[in-house]
Design an enzyme around this catalytic site. Structure first.
Site, PDB file in Angstrom:
ATOM      1  N   PRO A  10       0.787  -1.218   0.000  1.00  0.00           N
ATOM      2  CA  PRO A  10       0.000   0.000   0.000  1.00  0.00           C
ATOM      3  C   PRO A  10       0.830   1.285   0.000  1.00  0.00           C
ATOM      4  CG  PRO A  10      -0.118  -1.093   2.131  1.00  0.00           C
ATOM      5  CD  PRO A  10       0.517  -2.055   1.179  1.00  0.00           C
ATOM      6  N   ASN A  11       0.335   2.227  -0.773  1.00  0.00           N
ATOM      7  CA  ASN A  11       0.890   3.587  -0.885  1.00  0.00           C
ATOM      8  C   ASN A  11       2.188   3.647  -1.681  1.00  0.00           C
ATOM      9  OD1 ASN A  11      -1.177   4.905   0.727  1.00  0.00           O
ATOM     10  ND2 ASN A  11      -0.307   3.766   2.436  1.00  0.00           N
ATOM     11  N   ARG A  18       4.455  10.793  -2.135  1.00  0.00           N
ATOM     12  CA  ARG A  18       4.377  10.604  -0.683  1.00  0.00           C
ATOM     13  C   ARG A  18       5.732  10.880  -0.022  1.00  0.00           C
ATOM     14  NH1 ARG A  18       4.818   4.248   1.105  1.00  0.00           N
ATOM     15  NH2 ARG A  18       4.218   5.147   3.098  1.00  0.00           N
ATOM     16  N   TYR A  23      10.988   8.821   0.933  1.00  0.00           N
ATOM     17  CA  TYR A  23      10.916   7.809  -0.126  1.00  0.00           C
ATOM     18  C   TYR A  23      11.478   8.275  -1.472  1.00  0.00           C
ATOM     19  CZ  TYR A  23       7.912   5.592   3.333  1.00  0.00           C
ATOM     20  OH  TYR A  23       7.432   5.024   4.487  1.00  0.00           O
ATOM     21  N   ASN A  75       7.905  -5.812  -0.953  1.00  0.00           N
ATOM     22  CA  ASN A  75       7.872  -4.694  -0.013  1.00  0.00           C
ATOM     23  C   ASN A  75       6.407  -4.543   0.407  1.00  0.00           C
ATOM     24  OD1 ASN A  75       7.821  -2.337   1.410  1.00  0.00           O
ATOM     25  ND2 ASN A  75       8.984  -1.131  -0.076  1.00  0.00           N
ATOM     26  N   ALA A  78       3.223  -0.842   4.796  1.00  0.00           N
ATOM     27  CA  ALA A  78       2.744  -0.839   6.182  1.00  0.00           C
ATOM     28  C   ALA A  78       2.296  -2.231   6.648  1.00  0.00           C
ATOM     29  CB  ALA A  78       1.602   0.167   6.339  1.00  0.00           C
ATOM     30  N   GLU A  99      12.872  -9.458   1.270  1.00  0.00           N
ATOM     31  CA  GLU A  99      12.119  -8.295   1.727  1.00  0.00           C
ATOM     32  C   GLU A  99      12.894  -7.031   1.369  1.00  0.00           C
ATOM     33  OE1 GLU A  99      10.885  -6.892   6.266  1.00  0.00           O
ATOM     34  OE2 GLU A  99      12.615  -8.167   5.998  1.00  0.00           O
ATOM     35  N   HIS A 101      12.801  -2.732   1.871  1.00  0.00           N
ATOM     36  CA  HIS A 101      12.208  -1.495   2.380  1.00  0.00           C
ATOM     37  C   HIS A 101      13.077  -0.343   1.924  1.00  0.00           C
ATOM     38  CE1 HIS A 101       9.297  -3.633   4.690  1.00  0.00           C
ATOM     39  NE2 HIS A 101      10.256  -4.435   5.094  1.00  0.00           N
ATOM     40  N   ARG A 108      13.366   4.014  12.347  1.00  0.00           N
ATOM     41  CA  ARG A 108      12.164   4.856  12.393  1.00  0.00           C
ATOM     42  C   ARG A 108      11.343   4.533  13.654  1.00  0.00           C
ATOM     43  NH1 ARG A 108       9.324   4.835   6.688  1.00  0.00           N
ATOM     44  NH2 ARG A 108       8.202   6.556   7.703  1.00  0.00           N
TER      45      ARG A 108
END
Ligand code: DQA
Length: 143
Positions: A10-11, A18, A23, A75, A78, A99, A101, A108
């Site tokens: 998502p996103n 964003r 990012y 990825n 969230a 994975e 990110h 974070r």
């Protein structure tokens, strides 16, 4: 030729818009172009899929199995930090998975420190920006 499914959560379709300070300025479609270029240079086939919906991401992971993909790069965005369904899907298909990110989730907020999906991944490319996808492709191309 090795077939790799690249799944974004998502996103990530909002890349470039964003939180660019986190990012970056590259849009999702440009990321897809980069991934396709890197894949062809490495002699692998990459199919990129994106969804904002948890169940659809589970469907994509199962598709990797039914399409006889050799590996998954994911990825989950969230959903990384919440989704047992995505973890279970990765375990169910039992395909080699990595994975990615873009940001360093470990540097974070506390709630980003846990990665459920990561528990079913054999490789982790975290906080490397978009290069993380390249490194993940290289990992499976060389494997
Ligand atoms: C992300 C990190 C997640 O915590 C966040 O929810 C995202 C993107 C990353 O690529 O850095 O949407 O997975």
């Amino acid at each position: 030729m090795k077939k790799i499914l690249v799944i974004n959560g998502p996103n990530l379709n909002m890349l470039g818009v964003r939180e660019p300070e986190i990012y970056g300025n590259t849009g999702y479609l440009d990321l897809v172009k980069k991934i396709e270029k890197w894949a062809s240079e490495l002699g692998v086939e990459a199919e990129c899929l994106q969804s904002n919906h948890e169940g659809e991401i589970v469907d994509f992971i199962q598709k990797a199995y039914f399409d006889k993909a050799d590996a998954i790069i994911i990825n989950p965005a969230a959903y990384t930090h919440t989704s047992i369904a995505i973890l279970d899907a990765l375990k169910a298909v039992n395909l080699p998975a990595a994975e990615v990110h873009i940001s360093d989730i470990n540097e974070r907020e506390q709630f980003r420190h846990i990665s459920y999906a990561g528990m079913a991944c054999e490789a982790h490319f975290i906080g490397l920006g978009l290069e993380g996808y390249k490194k993940a492709l290289e990992y499976f191309a060389e494997k």
